[in-house]
Structures are given as C-alpha cells and as structure tokens.
Design a protein around this motif. Structure first.
Motif, PDB file in Angstrom:
ATOM      1  N   ASP A 227     -40.422   8.569  -9.124  1.00  0.00           N
ATOM      2  CA  ASP A 227     -41.387   7.507  -9.421  1.00  0.00           C
ATOM      3  C   ASP A 227     -40.919   6.178  -8.850  1.00  0.00           C
ATOM      4  O   ASP A 227     -39.720   5.891  -8.798  1.00  0.00           O
ATOM      5  N   GLY A 228     -41.875   5.353  -8.450  1.00  0.00           N
ATOM      6  CA  GLY A 228     -41.569   4.040  -7.911  1.00  0.00           C
ATOM      7  C   GLY A 228     -40.764   3.191  -8.871  1.00  0.00           C
ATOM      8  O   GLY A 228     -40.796   3.375 -10.089  1.00  0.00           O
ATOM      9  N   ASN A 229     -40.030   2.260  -8.305  1.00  0.00           N
ATOM     10  CA  ASN A 229     -39.197   1.345  -9.086  1.00  0.00           C
ATOM     11  C   ASN A 229     -40.081   0.342  -9.829  1.00  0.00           C
ATOM     12  O   ASN A 229     -41.301   0.294  -9.632  1.00  0.00           O
ATOM     13  N   SER A 230     -39.464  -0.453 -10.671  1.00  0.00           N
ATOM     14  CA  SER A 230     -40.176  -1.495 -11.431  1.00  0.00           C
ATOM     15  C   SER A 230     -41.365  -0.914 -12.181  1.00  0.00           C
ATOM     16  O   SER A 230     -42.491  -1.405 -12.084  1.00  0.00           O
ATOM     17  N   GLY A 231     -41.117   0.177 -12.916  1.00  0.00           N
ATOM     18  CA  GLY A 231     -42.177   0.791 -13.694  1.00  0.00           C
ATOM     19  C   GLY A 231     -43.187   1.559 -12.866  1.00  0.00           C
ATOM     20  O   GLY A 231     -44.337   1.710 -13.269  1.00  0.00           O
ATOM     21  N   GLY A 232     -42.763   2.054 -11.708  1.00  0.00           N
ATOM     22  CA  GLY A 232     -43.638   2.862 -10.867  1.00  0.00           C
ATOM     23  C   GLY A 232     -44.393   2.089  -9.813  1.00  0.00           C
ATOM     24  O   GLY A 232     -45.130   2.680  -9.023  1.00  0.00           O
ATOM     25  N   SER A 233     -44.212   0.769  -9.750  1.00  0.00           N
ATOM     26  CA  SER A 233     -45.086  -0.052  -8.899  1.00  0.00           C
ATOM     27  C   SER A 233     -44.561  -0.298  -7.491  1.00  0.00           C
ATOM     28  O   SER A 233     -45.346  -0.598  -6.590  1.00  0.00           O
ATOM     29  N   THR A 234     -43.240  -0.180  -7.272  1.00  0.00           N
ATOM     30  CA  THR A 234     -42.698  -0.537  -5.957  1.00  0.00           C
ATOM     31  C   THR A 234     -41.968   0.639  -5.314  1.00  0.00           C
ATOM     32  O   THR A 234     -41.351   1.459  -5.988  1.00  0.00           O
ATOM     33  N   VAL A 235     -42.039   0.700  -3.981  1.00  0.00           N
ATOM     34  CA  VAL A 235     -41.382   1.777  -3.238  1.00  0.00           C
ATOM     35  C   VAL A 235     -39.865   1.654  -3.370  1.00  0.00           C
ATOM     36  O   VAL A 235     -39.333   0.596  -3.704  1.00  0.00           O
ATOM     37  N   ILE A 236     -39.177   2.766  -3.115  1.00  0.00           N
ATOM     38  CA  ILE A 236     -37.713   2.801  -3.190  1.00  0.00           C
ATOM     39  C   ILE A 236     -37.170   3.088  -1.791  1.00  0.00           C
ATOM     40  O   ILE A 236     -36.938   4.247  -1.427  1.00  0.00           O
ATOM     41  N   PRO A 237     -36.983   2.056  -0.963  1.00  0.00           N
ATOM     42  CA  PRO A 237     -36.515   2.301   0.409  1.00  0.00           C
ATOM     43  C   PRO A 237     -35.148   2.948   0.447  1.00  0.00           C
ATOM     44  O   PRO A 237     -34.818   3.668   1.407  1.00  0.00           O
ATOM     45  N   GLU A 238     -34.358   2.743  -0.603  1.00  0.00           N
ATOM     46  CA  GLU A 238     -32.977   3.252  -0.606  1.00  0.00           C
ATOM     47  C   GLU A 238     -32.903   4.780  -0.649  1.00  0.00           C
ATOM     48  O   GLU A 238     -31.851   5.353  -0.408  1.00  0.00           O
ATOM     49  N   ILE A 239     -34.010   5.465  -0.973  1.00  0.00           N
ATOM     50  CA  ILE A 239     -33.971   6.938  -1.024  1.00  0.00           C
ATOM     51  C   ILE A 239     -34.877   7.576   0.030  1.00  0.00           C
ATOM     52  O   ILE A 239     -35.112   8.785   0.013  1.00  0.00           O
ATOM     53  N   ALA A 240     -35.393   6.764   0.957  1.00  0.00           N
ATOM     54  CA  ALA A 240     -36.367   7.276   1.919  1.00  0.00           C
ATOM     55  C   ALA A 240     -35.810   8.372   2.818  1.00  0.00           C
ATOM     56  O   ALA A 240     -36.566   9.159   3.384  1.00  0.00           O
ATOM     57  N   ASP A 241     -34.476   8.456   2.930  1.00  0.00           N
ATOM     58  CA  ASP A 241     -33.854   9.464   3.802  1.00  0.00           C
ATOM     59  C   ASP A 241     -33.438  10.721   3.051  1.00  0.00           C
ATOM     60  O   ASP A 241     -32.831  11.625   3.643  1.00  0.00           O
ATOM     61  N   LEU A 242     -33.770  10.833   1.761  1.00  0.00           N
ATOM     62  CA  LEU A 242     -33.227  11.908   0.929  1.00  0.00           C
ATOM     63  C   LEU A 242     -34.157  13.107   0.762  1.00  0.00           C
ATOM     64  O   LEU A 242     -33.906  13.965  -0.077  1.00  0.00           O
ATOM     65  N   ASN A 243     -35.232  13.189   1.507  1.00  0.00           N
ATOM     66  CA  ASN A 243     -36.184  14.289   1.350  1.00  0.00           C
ATOM     67  C   ASN A 243     -36.687  14.375  -0.087  1.00  0.00           C
ATOM     68  O   ASN A 243     -36.740  15.441  -0.696  1.00  0.00           O
ATOM     69  N   ILE A 244     -37.026  13.211  -0.629  1.00  0.00           N
ATOM     70  CA  ILE A 244     -37.599  13.099  -1.961  1.00  0.00           C
ATOM     71  C   ILE A 244     -38.927  12.350  -1.834  1.00  0.00           C
ATOM     72  O   ILE A 244     -38.981  11.278  -1.243  1.00  0.00           O
ATOM     73  N   GLY A 245     -40.005  12.941  -2.341  1.00  0.00           N
ATOM     74  CA  GLY A 245     -41.283  12.245  -2.354  1.00  0.00           C
ATOM     75  C   GLY A 245     -41.243  11.078  -3.325  1.00  0.00           C
ATOM     76  O   GLY A 245     -40.349  10.979  -4.172  1.00  0.00           O
TER      77      GLY A 245
END
Length: 381
Positions: A227-245
């Motif tokens: 789930d997105g950060n800040s209560g689901g509202s913002t993307v998580i660029p730090e995990i974009a390379d981890l093969n996690i939706g």
C-alpha cells in the motif's frame, strides 16, 4: 479506518521525403504503458476486519460472490486484523509471545472465504489491515511498533510466511498478498491522534523487502503488493525495483469521501457541504485536482510498476449525486490508465448493498437494498 498521485501524452512525428515519390507525413501516438497488474475490479470484504472475532461483521454469503461475478467483477480484497486468528486472553493486552499463537480454526474460516471467492473466479487479495505493530486505526493495544522494532518485523514476516505457505501452490492469478494497510509513521501506535507522517523510505523498503522474501520463500512466483505511503496516498519510489506492486486509494479529497465521518474528522458536524465540482471551504474541488493527485501513480505505471487501487468509495453521508459525480471522475482517471479498483465495501455504509443512504431510491435485490446507480457506474469501468 481513515481514508485519505506525471502522465504526459507524447506523440512521434516522423516525416520522410523521397525523391522517387510523394512526401509522407506520419503521426503515431506513443502507446500507453501497460500496467503490470491486471485491471481487477471488485470489493473489500470485512469478515475479518475486527481484531475481536466477537465483533465481526456478518459473514459474506456465497450468493454475494455469484452476484459479483454475474455483475462483471473479478476481485475481492480481504482486510484482516491479525488478532482475529490468534488464541490469547482478550481480557488484557496481547504480549509479543502471543502474537505467534495461531488459531487454526480461525485461519480455516479465512480459507473458506478465499475458497468461495475462487469458486466464482474471483482473484483474492489477502491484506493485513492490522499487522503486528501497526494499524491505521487504534482500538487494539499493539505491543510494539512495526517500523521501529525488529521484534515486530520478525512477527510480521512470520505471519506472511504462514499465509504464503498455506497458498504455496495457488497461482498468482488467483491470490496476491497485500502487506499492510495504509502505512504511516505514528509516534504512538496506540493513540489514533498522535503525530503521524510518512514512513521513511528506507524503513519501508526494509520492511517490505523482508516480508516479500518471507512470502516468496514458499513460492518465488507469489504476487506481492504494498500500500502507498502516508496512509495509502503516496507512491513508494524506494521499493520500485523490488518486483512489488503498489496500491493507491480512491478517497481524495477526504471532504468528499469522508464527509461527516467521525473517525476521520475532529468536528464532523461542522463541515462545509461537499460539491463536485465546486467551491468547498477554501478549496475549489475539480477533476483537475484528481488528475494532479494521481500523476505520480500513473508515472509509476509508466515506470513499469504494477498499480491497483485497493480501496475507494464514499461514506453514506455525502450527497449521492455529489458522490457519483466525483466517483465517476476517479474511476475514469484510474481506468483510462489501466488501473483497477476495489470499493470499500460490498455490503455496508460504503457499499452497493445496504448502504443506508437517506437520498437513494434503492432497488430490492433478494431482500437487500441495491444502489443500482452506483453499481452501474462501477460496471461502466
């Protein structure tokens, strides 16, 4: 539960001039990026939402799954409070040791719900709405903090490994694992109103990476979503390379989705009347606002990260016409970018059934009150 984001259309203009023939001018728009996650659409089911089974919602009936399928839906998300499937003395606060005490009969009840969904061809997203050491809601005393305490992270990984093991041989087309609902960094996990902000990116990465490894230890093809950060509202660029939706939310702005909701507003009875579009308080609410909100999520799709909207909808105090006008824009923006969605919930105050709105002419549906206008809007996308 509190309900709370660069797409540029480009074209390729090419001109070729040949001395042996007429000049050719070709214009080919760049194709939209394909979302790595399916464009699922469906509902959240709240059977195991409460940490106390004695306070659970009425069980989802098998006929609900048939209706979902027949109406064209293919997805259910099951938000689970981990204490709902534990054995411990509920008259006092849980201890860290008791977090490992699985109640097999309770887990089997969750298995049966999953099996019913699969019977009707629906993909199931298992989500820890309350994970060891974190929930966006208070109401259950956590013994530690998921984002700060290794002991909590070890328990988190244990629970996800258990679920992954149970569904070791189930295709990722049928099941996925949504790590933790609406993460945020709250100073006091047991105080709903303590200071809160985004989880530091490196911390989120550490927790998500370890949990995904615990899941994929059982099956390397298991599908993991965060789930997105800040209560689901913002993307998580730090995990974009981890093969996690990644999972966004369809609750923006909150004055529309959570109008008069007591858990989301300090003074719910003194709020400006919502409009869509229109001036509400000191803000003009419009589709342009939504397009700006979802830009980072659309950018994530274009980056090659799978995106789904795991929760969306509107509490029943928002005027129905305002809700539908706003929700139509939300679904249109998501859908036009290949992003699916799940309404919170199927039956209840956010749902298509028995939502108890004062301004809806409900259709009688097998003894239930069906919001046909909402259903038709969702079916459109």
């Amino acid at each position: 539960m509190q309900r709370r984001t660069f797409l540029q259309h480009t074209g390729l203009l090419a001109a070729a001039v040949h001395t042996s023939g007429p000049a050719v001018l070709a214009s080919t728009p760049a194709p939209a990026a394909k979302n790595k996650l399916p464009k699922w659409k469906g509902f959240n089911l709240l059977d195991f939402f409460s940490p106390n089974p004695a306070q659970s919602r009425p069980a989802t009936q098998e006929e609900y799954f048939k209706w979902m399928r027949d109406w064209g839906f293919d997805f259910v998300r099951i938000p689970i409070a981990y204490p709902s499937y534990l054995k411990f003395d509920r008259s006092r606060n849980i201890t860290p040791e008791e977090v490992y005490q699985i109640d097999e009969q309770a887990v089997e009840r969750i298995d049966r719900l999953v099996a019913m969904a699969h019977k009707y061809g629906l993909h199931v997203s298992l989500n820890l709405h309350r994970a060891p050491g974190y929930c966006i809601n208070a109401g259950f005393h956590e013994p530690y903090n998921l984002w700060r305490d290794q002991q909590a992270q070890d328990a988190f990984n244990f629970h996800w490994n258990m679920w992954a093991k149970r569904y070791k041989n189930t295709s990722s087309k049928k099941i996925s694992f949504d790590l933790v609902n609406e993460p945020s960094m709250r100073e006091d996990m047991n105080d709903q109103h303590s200071k809160s902000g985004p989880v530091p990116g490196e911390v989120y990465r550490k927790v998500a990476k370890a949990a995904a490894e615990a899941i994929r230890k059982e099956n390397p093809d298991h599908l993991v979503i965060a789930d997105g950060n800040s209560g689901g509202s913002t993307v998580i660029p730090e995990i974009a390379d981890l093969n996690i939706g990644q999972s966004c939310r369809g609750y923006h702005p909150g004055i529309i989705s959570h109008y008069k909701a007591p858990w989301a507003n300090k003074d719910p009875e003194n709020l400006p009347m919502p409009k869509w579009p229109g001036q509400v308080g000191n803000k003009y609410l419009s589709r342009a606002m939504l397009e700006e909100f979802y830009k980072p999520w659309i950018g994530l799709v274009n980056q090659g990260v799978g995106v789904h909207c795991g929760e969306c909808g509107c509490w029943n105090k928002t005027p129905h016409d305002v809700f539908l006008a706003w929700f139509g824009d939300v679904l249109d923006i998501l859908s036009s970018n290949g992003i699916g969605f799940a309404l919170w919930e199927f039956s209840g105050s956010f749902g298509v059934l028995d939502s108890d709105r004062a301004d809806v002419a409900y259709e009688n549906w097998h003894g239930h009150k069906l919001d046909r206008k909402l259903l038709n809007l969702m079916a459109k996308y």
